[in-house]
Design a protein around this motif. Structure first.
Motif, PDB file in Angstrom:
ATOM      1  N   GLU A   1       0.978  -1.112  -0.196  1.00  0.00           N
ATOM      2  CA  GLU A   1       0.380   0.202   0.226  1.00  0.00           C
ATOM      3  C   GLU A   1       0.874   1.733  -0.420  1.00  0.00           C
ATOM      4  OE1 GLU A   1      -2.111  -3.209   2.155  1.00  0.00           O
ATOM      5  OE2 GLU A   1      -0.172  -2.576   2.017  1.00  0.00           O
ATOM      6  N   VAL A   2       1.772   0.727   0.909  1.00  0.00           N
ATOM      7  CA  VAL A   2       2.687   2.509   0.489  1.00  0.00           C
ATOM      8  C   VAL A   2       4.025   2.945  -0.989  1.00  0.00           C
ATOM      9  CG1 VAL A   2       5.013   2.781   2.031  1.00  0.00           C
ATOM     10  CG2 VAL A   2       3.241   2.154   3.386  1.00  0.00           C
ATOM     11  N   LEU A   3       3.854   1.693  -1.447  1.00  0.00           N
ATOM     12  CA  LEU A   3       4.917   2.136  -2.279  1.00  0.00           C
ATOM     13  C   LEU A   3       3.729   2.012  -3.195  1.00  0.00           C
ATOM     14  CD1 LEU A   3       6.901  -1.155  -2.677  1.00  0.00           C
ATOM     15  CD2 LEU A   3       7.588   1.222  -2.430  1.00  0.00           C
ATOM     16  N   ALA A   4       2.367   1.480  -3.547  1.00  0.00           N
ATOM     17  CA  ALA A   4       2.022   2.342  -4.465  1.00  0.00           C
ATOM     18  C   ALA A   4       0.851   3.763  -4.667  1.00  0.00           C
ATOM     19  CB  ALA A   4      -0.025   0.875  -3.962  1.00  0.00           C
ATOM     20  N   VAL A   5       1.255   4.344  -3.623  1.00  0.00           N
ATOM     21  CA  VAL A   5       0.745   6.288  -4.275  1.00  0.00           C
ATOM     22  C   VAL A   5       1.782   6.201  -4.538  1.00  0.00           C
ATOM     23  CG1 VAL A   5       0.962   7.862  -1.760  1.00  0.00           C
ATOM     24  CG2 VAL A   5      -0.266   5.821  -0.965  1.00  0.00           C
ATOM     25  N   PRO A   6       3.114   6.013  -4.577  1.00  0.00           N
ATOM     26  CA  PRO A   6       3.943   7.149  -5.228  1.00  0.00           C
ATOM     27  C   PRO A   6       3.824   6.579  -6.743  1.00  0.00           C
ATOM     28  CG  PRO A   6       5.849   5.993  -4.410  1.00  0.00           C
ATOM     29  CD  PRO A   6       3.987   5.992  -3.447  1.00  0.00           C
ATOM     30  N   VAL A   7       3.071   4.988  -6.858  1.00  0.00           N
ATOM     31  CA  VAL A   7       2.621   5.353  -8.254  1.00  0.00           C
ATOM     32  C   VAL A   7       1.470   5.744  -9.215  1.00  0.00           C
ATOM     33  CG1 VAL A   7       1.860   2.672  -9.584  1.00  0.00           C
ATOM     34  CG2 VAL A   7       3.814   2.770  -8.162  1.00  0.00           C
ATOM     35  N   ALA A   8       0.555   5.746  -8.370  1.00  0.00           N
ATOM     36  CA  ALA A   8      -0.981   6.043  -7.658  1.00  0.00           C
ATOM     37  C   ALA A   8      -0.292   8.565  -8.736  1.00  0.00           C
ATOM     38  CB  ALA A   8      -2.038   6.570  -7.008  1.00  0.00           C
ATOM     39  N   PHE A   9       0.843   8.739  -7.765  1.00  0.00           N
ATOM     40  CA  PHE A   9       0.790  10.211  -8.476  1.00  0.00           C
ATOM     41  C   PHE A   9       1.529  10.063  -9.753  1.00  0.00           C
ATOM     42  CE2 PHE A   9       0.572  11.081  -3.784  1.00  0.00           C
ATOM     43  CZ  PHE A   9       0.688  12.327  -3.443  1.00  0.00           C
ATOM     44  N   VAL A  10       1.874   9.302 -10.200  1.00  0.00           N
ATOM     45  CA  VAL A  10       2.551   8.941 -11.818  1.00  0.00           C
ATOM     46  C   VAL A  10       1.598   8.974 -12.042  1.00  0.00           C
ATOM     47  CG1 VAL A  10       4.118   7.788 -12.980  1.00  0.00           C
ATOM     48  CG2 VAL A  10       5.107   7.873 -10.814  1.00  0.00           C
ATOM     49  N   LEU A  11       0.126   8.164 -11.700  1.00  0.00           N
ATOM     50  CA  LEU A  11      -0.812   8.010 -12.877  1.00  0.00           C
ATOM     51  C   LEU A  11      -1.233   8.783 -13.462  1.00  0.00           C
ATOM     52  CD1 LEU A  11      -1.933   3.788 -12.176  1.00  0.00           C
ATOM     53  CD2 LEU A  11      -0.461   4.890 -14.134  1.00  0.00           C
ATOM     54  N   ALA A  12      -1.525   9.278 -11.630  1.00  0.00           N
ATOM     55  CA  ALA A  12      -2.586  10.751 -12.148  1.00  0.00           C
ATOM     56  C   ALA A  12      -2.052  11.567 -12.286  1.00  0.00           C
ATOM     57  CB  ALA A  12      -2.551  11.825 -10.717  1.00  0.00           C
ATOM     58  N   ALA A  13      -0.801  11.986 -12.573  1.00  0.00           N
ATOM     59  CA  ALA A  13       0.037  13.397 -13.403  1.00  0.00           C
ATOM     60  C   ALA A  13       0.116  12.869 -15.199  1.00  0.00           C
ATOM     61  CB  ALA A  13       1.134  13.107 -13.063  1.00  0.00           C
ATOM     62  N   VAL A  14      -0.498  11.884 -15.698  1.00  0.00           N
ATOM     63  CA  VAL A  14      -0.222  10.725 -16.804  1.00  0.00           C
ATOM     64  C   VAL A  14      -1.679  10.408 -17.092  1.00  0.00           C
ATOM     65  CG1 VAL A  14      -0.270   8.564 -18.403  1.00  0.00           C
ATOM     66  CG2 VAL A  14       1.118   8.884 -16.939  1.00  0.00           C
ATOM     67  N   SER A  15      -2.844  10.895 -16.155  1.00  0.00           N
ATOM     68  CA  SER A  15      -4.208  11.153 -16.697  1.00  0.00           C
ATOM     69  C   SER A  15      -4.671  12.575 -17.117  1.00  0.00           C
ATOM     70  CB  SER A  15      -4.800  10.840 -15.962  1.00  0.00           C
ATOM     71  OG  SER A  15      -4.682  11.187 -14.262  1.00  0.00           O
ATOM     72  N   ARG A  16      -3.479  13.499 -16.001  1.00  0.00           N
ATOM     73  CA  ARG A  16      -3.720  15.463 -16.016  1.00  0.00           C
ATOM     74  C   ARG A  16      -3.255  15.679 -17.332  1.00  0.00           C
ATOM     75  NH1 ARG A  16      -2.734  15.342 -10.588  1.00  0.00           N
ATOM     76  NH2 ARG A  16      -0.137  16.145 -11.300  1.00  0.00           N
ATOM     77  N   GLY A  17      -1.991  14.492 -18.016  1.00  0.00           N
ATOM     78  CA  GLY A  17      -1.449  14.963 -19.145  1.00  0.00           C
ATOM     79  C   GLY A  17       0.020  15.997 -18.908  1.00  0.00           C
ATOM     80  N   THR A  18       0.020  15.766 -17.574  1.00  0.00           N
ATOM     81  CA  THR A  18       1.895  16.547 -17.618  1.00  0.00           C
ATOM     82  C   THR A  18       2.866  15.620 -17.409  1.00  0.00           C
ATOM     83  OG1 THR A  18       1.186  16.261 -15.181  1.00  0.00           O
ATOM     84  CG2 THR A  18       0.194  18.133 -15.629  1.00  0.00           C
ATOM     85  N   LEU A  19       2.389  14.556 -17.129  1.00  0.00           N
ATOM     86  CA  LEU A  19       3.313  13.696 -17.616  1.00  0.00           C
ATOM     87  C   LEU A  19       3.303  12.231 -18.480  1.00  0.00           C
ATOM     88  CD1 LEU A  19       6.765  12.737 -16.727  1.00  0.00           C
ATOM     89  CD2 LEU A  19       5.298  10.433 -15.372  1.00  0.00           C
ATOM     90  N   GLY A  20       4.630  12.425 -19.767  1.00  0.00           N
ATOM     91  CA  GLY A  20       3.797  11.911 -21.005  1.00  0.00           C
ATOM     92  C   GLY A  20       4.200  10.255 -20.806  1.00  0.00           C
ATOM     93  N   GLY A  21       3.617   9.376 -21.447  1.00  0.00           N
ATOM     94  CA  GLY A  21       3.887   7.803 -21.111  1.00  0.00           C
ATOM     95  C   GLY A  21       5.361   7.721 -21.432  1.00  0.00           C
ATOM     96  N   GLU A  22       5.382   7.927 -21.888  1.00  0.00           N
ATOM     97  CA  GLU A  22       7.493   7.525 -22.376  1.00  0.00           C
ATOM     98  C   GLU A  22       7.948   7.801 -20.626  1.00  0.00           C
ATOM     99  OE1 GLU A  22      11.308   8.051 -24.206  1.00  0.00           O
ATOM    100  OE2 GLU A  22       9.035   8.657 -25.480  1.00  0.00           O
ATOM    101  N   ASN A  23       7.656   9.067 -20.162  1.00  0.00           N
ATOM    102  CA  ASN A  23       8.931   9.219 -19.261  1.00  0.00           C
ATOM    103  C   ASN A  23       7.891   8.815 -18.253  1.00  0.00           C
ATOM    104  OD1 ASN A  23      10.805  10.761 -21.113  1.00  0.00           O
ATOM    105  ND2 ASN A  23       8.734  12.931 -20.148  1.00  0.00           N
TER     106      ASN A  23
END
Length: 579
Positions: free
Chosen positions: A405-427
Motif C-alpha cells: 500500500e505504501v509503494l502504491a502511493v507514488p505509483v498513483a501519483f505517476v498515474l494521476a500525472a499521466v491522466s492530467r497530461g502533465t507527464l507523458g506515457g514514455e516518461n
C-alpha cells in the motif's frame, strides 16, 4: 543528577572505541570536502574579485551547512533515540532495568541523553568549521551561534519523540516507522497550518516557532522578517524555547507512562490466556493449528503478526502524509515556480512520498532480520531445511507484501500525472522503472545490513543511514549544480572528491564482512552514476536517467543478493570465500 547512571556509563564508555574519534574527524572532514566542492563548483580556480564576492560565497556556504546539519541532526536524533530503547526491548533487558532502583526519570532522561551524546558531539565539533566560514564574511558570529542552538533544541525534541515512541511500542519496525512518520507529519502540519492561518497572523507565528527549518531560515535571512529595519536583530529565542518546551513535555509524558507501557501488556494477556487454557479439561481444550505454506518464511511474514497489530496505524499515517502532499499541490498556484529552483511542485510532491516510502521499505527489511537475531530464532532457522535462498526470497516477499500500500502511493501519483497530461506515457514508464529499482535496492540493502551487523542498533543505523545519506548527497549535488550555472561537463572535477568520499563510505558500510569485488565495483559505480543521473535530469535526458538508475542500483542489489542467497555462512560473513 537527572540522567543517572545510564548517562554516566555512556559518557565513560562512548569515547573508548576508535569509531568515536573517526566519526568526529569524519564529520569535520566531510564539511571541509563539501566546502571545497562548493567553492570549486561556484568559483572554480578564479580569484575572488573583492570582499563582496567572498561574503556572497560565505553566505551561500553557511546556508548550505546549516540546512544540511539540521537535517542530519533531526534524522540522527530520531534514529538513535528510538533504536537505543528498541534494542533493550529486543534483547529483553528493559525488564531488568525496570527491576532495578532506577527511577523513571533516570531511565527516560538517561536513555535520551545517552542516545543524543553522539549527536551533540557532532554539533560541538562543527562550531569551529562554522566559525571559519564566518571569516569569509556575509555571516555574523551571532548567526553561527543561533544555528547551533537551534540544532541542539531540534535534537532534543526529535530525540524525545523517538524515545517516547520506543517506550510505547513493542516492535522495532513500528518504533522506527512511527518515529519517522510522526516527525514528518508534524513538520507538514506546521507548514499547512501556517499557510492556512495567514503569513502575518499570530497563529501562523506560533506554529512557525515549532518548525526548526523556519527558525534557521529566519536566522539566515533576518531581513525577510524585518524588512523595514536598517539593522535587523538576529535571534531565534521563541523557536528555541518552543522546541525545548516540546522536548520537556514529551519527556515528562514518557516518564509518567513508562512503567505503564512496560512491561508490555501483551505479555500479561498471553500469560493469562495460557493459564486459562491450562485450567480447561483435556476434552474441551482444542487447539486450532494454522496450515503453514510450502514457503514457511514467506508465510510467517505475510500470514502472521510478525510486526505487531498496529501496522495499519503506520500505513494510515503515511496516507495522511500523502494527503498533505495532494493538498499542497491543490493549493499551489498555476504559475508557481520550481521548488528551490530544482524541481516542479508535482515532482517535489512525488519525490517526498517516494523517499518516505523507500525509508519505510528499508526499515521493514532491516528489522525483519534484526528481529530474528534478537529473538534468537536466526540460528534455529539455519538448522532447519529452509535454504538461505528461500530465507532471503521469503523476507523480500514479506517486505513488499507489507509495504504494497505504501509503494502504491507514488505509483498513483505517476498515474494521476499521466491522466492530467502533465507527464507523458514514455516518461511515466521511466519513472516507474526507476522507482522499482530504488525500492528493490532499499529492501535488499536492509536485509544485507541486517545480516552483516550482529548488533541491531548498528544494522539499523547503517541501513537507514545509507539511504538517508544517498538522498542528502543527491540534494547537495543538485543545489551546487544549479548554483554553479555552468557547463555540467566542467563540474565533474569539482565533484570528484565528493563522489569518491561517497564511494569509500558506501564500500565501508556494505563490505564489513563480505569484501567481495562485486560490492567494491558497486560502491564505485553508484555515486558516479548518480551524478550522471542528476546532470541528465537537469538537461532533460529522461532515458539516460532511467538507464543510469537501473544500472547504478541494480548492480549493488545483485551484489548483495547473490552472497546472501548462496549460503548462511557466506551471508553472515563466516565463510572465507571472498569471491
Amino acid at each position: 543528577m537527572l540522567a543517572g547512571p545510564l548517562f554516566r556509563r555512556e559518557v565513560l564508555i562512548n569515547p573508548r572505541p576508535l569509531k568515536h574519534y573517526l566519526m568526529r574527524a569524519g564529520y569535520v572532514l566531510a564539511l571541509f570536502v563539501l566546502m571545497y566542492t562548493a567553492g570549486q563548483a561556484t568559483i572554480g580556480w578564479q580569484t575572488l574579485g573583492d570582499i563582496g564576492d567572498a561574503a556572497k560565497f560565505g553566505t551561500f556556504l553557511f546556508s548550505l551547512f546549516a540546512m544540511v546539519q539540521l537535517t542530519i541532526v533531526i534524522a540522527a536524533s530520531l534514529l538513535f533515540g528510538s533504536s537505543t530503547v528498541a534494542q533493550e526491548k529486543d534483547k529483553r533487558t528493559l525488564v531488568l532495568l525496570l527491576m532495578t532502583d532506577l527511577s523513571s526519570v533516570e531511565l527516560v532522561v538517561g536513555k535520551l541523553l545517552s542516545a543524543l551524546l553522539t549527536v551533540l558531539t557532532l554539533i560541538a565539533v562543527s562550531l569551529p568549521v562554522f566559525a571559519l566560514v564566518h571569516t569569509l564574511g556575509g555571516v555574523s558570529m551571532t548567526q553561527v551561534l543561533w544555528v547551533e542552538v537551534i540544532c541542539i533544541a531540534a535534537a532534543l525534541a526529535a530525540g524525545a519523540w523517538g524515545v517516547l515512541v520506543a517506550f510505547w511500542r513493542e516492535k522495532t519496525f513500528q518504533t522506527l516507522a512511527i518515529s519517522v512518520l510522526g516527525a514528518v507529519l508534524f513538520l507538514g502540519l506546521l507548514e499547512l497550518g501556517s499557510v492556512a492561518a495567514g503569513a502575518g497572523s499570530g497563529i501562523s507565528q506560533g506554529l512557525a516557532a515549532f518548525d526548526p527549518y523556519r527558525a534557521v531560515l529566519g536566522v539566515l535571512n533576518p531581513l525577510a522578517a524585518q524588512p523595514g529595519v536598517r539593522t535587523p536583530t538576529v535571534g531565534a529565542l521563541s523557536s528555541t524555547v518552543s522546541l525545548l518546551g516540546l522536548a520537556a513535555v514529551l519527556t515528562a509524558y514518557t516518564v509518567l507512562r513508562v512503567r505503564t507501557w512496560n512491561p508490555s501488556q501483551l505479555a500479561f494477556e498471553q500469560a493469562a490466556t495460557a493459564a486459562a487454557e491450562a485450567e480447561k479439561s483435556p476434552s474441551t481444550n482444542r487447539h486450532i493449528h494454522r496450515k503453514v505454506w510450502d514457503a514457511p518464511i514467506l508465510w510467517r511474514e505475510i500470514a502472521t503478526r510478525a510486526y505487531g497489530r498496529k501496522m495499519f496505524v503506520i500505513k494510515a499515517g503515511y496516507f495522511v502524509f500523502a494527503a498533505l502532499a495532494v493538498l499542497f499541490l491543490y493549493n499551489s498556484p498555476a504559475n508557481a515556480g520550481l521548488v528551490l529552483g530544482l524541481i516542479s511542485r508535482e515532482g517535489f510532491a512525488f519525490m517526498a512520498v517516494s523517499i518516505l516510502a523507500l525509508v519505510l521499505t528499508n526499515a521493514q527489511a532491516v528489522t525483519s532480520i534484526t528481529s530474528e537475531r534478537d529473538g534468537q530464532t536466526m540460528e534455529l532457522v539455519m538448522v532447519t531445511e529452509v535454504s538461505s535462498r528461500e530465507f532471503i526470497l521469503g523476507k523480500l516477499g514479506g517486505v513488499f507484501f507489507n509495504m504494497k500500500e505504501v509503494l502504491a502511493v507514488p505509483v498513483a501519483f505517476v498515474l494521476a500525472a499521466v491522466s492530467r497530461g502533465t507527464l507523458g506515457g514514455e516518461n511515466a514508464v521511466y519513472v516507474l522503472v526507476g522507482l522499482a529499482a530504488l525500492a528493490i535496492f532499499a529492501a535488499m540493502l536492509g536485509i544485507h545490513q541486517g545480516l552483516t551487523y550482529e548488533i541491531s542498533r548498528q544494522a539499523i543505523a547503517h541501513s537507514l543511514g545509507t539511504i538517508f545519506f544517498l538522498f542528502v548527497g543527491i540534494f547537495i549535488c543538485m543545489m551546487l549544480i544549479v548554483e554553479a550555472r555552468s557547463s555540467y561537463s566542467l563540474q565533474f572535477l569539482p565533484f570528484l572528491g565528493f563522489i569518491l568520499g561517497g564511494s569509500m563510505g558506501l564500500y565501508a558500510s556494505l563490505s564489513r564482512k563480505n569484501q567481495s569485488p562485486a560490492l567494491m565495483l558497486s560502491a564505485g559505480i553508484l555515486p558516479f552514476a548518480t551524478f550522471y543521473s542528476i546532470t541528465s535530469y537537469l538537461l532533460g535526458n529522461t532515458l539516460g536517467v532511467c538507464v543510469a538508475l537501473a544500472v547504478a542500483y541494480g548492480i549493488p542489489t545483485v551484489a548483495m543478493f547473490v552472497p546472501a542467497a548462496s549460503g548462511y555462512d557466506v551471508a553472515l560473513g563466516r565463510s572465507s570465500d571472498k569471491g
